[in-house]
Design a protein around this motif. Structure first.
Motif, PDB file in Angstrom:
ATOM      1  N   SER A  37      44.818 -25.441 -61.799  1.00 26.70           N
ATOM      2  CA  SER A  37      45.701 -26.587 -61.537  1.00 26.70           C
ATOM      3  C   SER A  37      46.438 -27.059 -62.785  1.00 26.70           C
ATOM      4  N   SER A  80      56.569 -32.977 -59.443  1.00 23.50           N
ATOM      5  CA  SER A  80      56.485 -31.753 -58.650  1.00 23.50           C
ATOM      6  C   SER A  80      55.111 -31.101 -58.779  1.00 23.50           C
ATOM      7  N   PRO A  83      51.185 -32.417 -56.222  1.00 21.79           N
ATOM      8  CA  PRO A  83      50.434 -31.766 -55.137  1.00 21.79           C
ATOM      9  C   PRO A  83      49.432 -30.732 -55.651  1.00 21.79           C
ATOM     10  N   ARG A  87      45.225 -31.373 -55.137  1.00 21.07           N
ATOM     11  CA  ARG A  87      44.530 -30.549 -54.151  1.00 21.07           C
ATOM     12  C   ARG A  87      43.124 -30.222 -54.629  1.00 21.07           C
TER      13      ARG A  87
END
Length: 99
Positions: A37, A80, A83, A87
């Motif tokens: 991530s 951007s 997300p 998650r």
């Protein structure tokens, strides 16, 4: 921004070295490294800054406009990436479902 650069600097070199010798389908642990991530968020943040630099080259604003352009571009890159940062990892979802 410095945190993004430091994070990538520490993790891209070993990953690149590891991936150079691989052929065919990547192992699951390699895919997990690529889908990290923070790494993906860093790439998106940098892409936002790149777009800001391109806007500066195209429109050539004054000093205040330049600062605002870069700040806006960085914000777009970070937004951007939200997300991706929010998650849950697939392993956590599978563990919660008992699979």
């Amino acid at each position: 921004m410095m945190a993004f650069g430091a994070y990538n600097g520490l993790n891209l070199a070993p990953l690149e070295t590891t991936l150079k010798g691989e052929r065919g389908t990547l192992a699951p642990d390699r895919l997990e490294q690529l889908r990290n991530s923070l790494l993906l968020a860093s790439v998106r943040g940098r892409a936002g800054i790149l777009l800001g630099i391109l806007a500066l080259m195209k429109f050539k604003p004054d000093v205040v406009g330049s600062v605002l352009t870069i700040v806006l571009a960085l914000l777009l890159g970070v937004v951007s990436a939200l997300p991706i940062l929010l998650r849950q990892p697939a392993s956590a979802v599978l563990a919660r479902e008992g699979a």
